[in-house]
Enzyme design. Structure first.
Site: not given
Ligand code: AMP
Ligand code: ZN
Length: 115
Positions: A85, A98, A93, A100, A28-29
């Site tokens: 989520n 995905h 988001e 986690h 995760d970024i």
């Molecule tokens: P969610 O809130 O469950 O949709 O989680 C989205 C996740 O994607 C968040 O933890 C972000 O930090 C992660 N994220 C967004 N863009 C990237 C990216 N380019 N590379 C890796 N993780 C990302």
């Protein structure tokens, strides 16, 4: 194309920890714990609500790989949490499903009422 599809297509870089024909796992970024990896199907399924019977094998494969990835990350024995989520109330988001994987330290209470 969504951000995770771009990662699948190598249009956006990611720190990939596992990849095969069907799924991908990358860091995760914005890590929320010492270890924070996302596991995604390469197929663009927007959310848990969009899983269909034709995804049975794919979802089964993804769940078989999660503990293998956790072992590779060195967090399996001490434990970790898998979070998916879903939708607005679930705090989703990015609308490419995905999983986690959070670990490397205690993750804490299952949910919080901070918001
Ligand atoms: P969610 O809130 O469950 O949709 O989680 C989205 C996740 O994607 C968040 O933890 C972000 O930090 C992660 N994220 C967004 N863009 C990237 C990216 N380019 N590379 C890796 N993780 C990302
Ligand atoms: Zn996508």
């Amino acid at each position: 194309m969504c951000v995770f599809c771009k990662i699948v297509n190598k249009e956006i870089p990611a720190k990939v920890v596992y990849e095969d024909d069907l799924i991908m796992a990358f860091h995760d970024i914005n890590p929320q714990r010492k270890v924070h990896v996302l596991v995604i199907p390469k197929k663009h399924i927007p959310s848990v609500n969009d899983i269909t019977p034709e995804d049975k094998e794919l979802m089964g494969h993804l769940w078989v790989k999660i503990p293998e990835i956790a072992k590779k990350l060195g967090i399996a024995e001490e434990g970790y949490r898998v979070i998916v989520n879903t939708g607005k109330n679930g705090g989703q988001e990015i609308y490419h499903i995905h999983f986690h994987i959070l670990g490397g330290e205690p993750v804490g209470p299952m949910t919080c009422r901070n918001k």
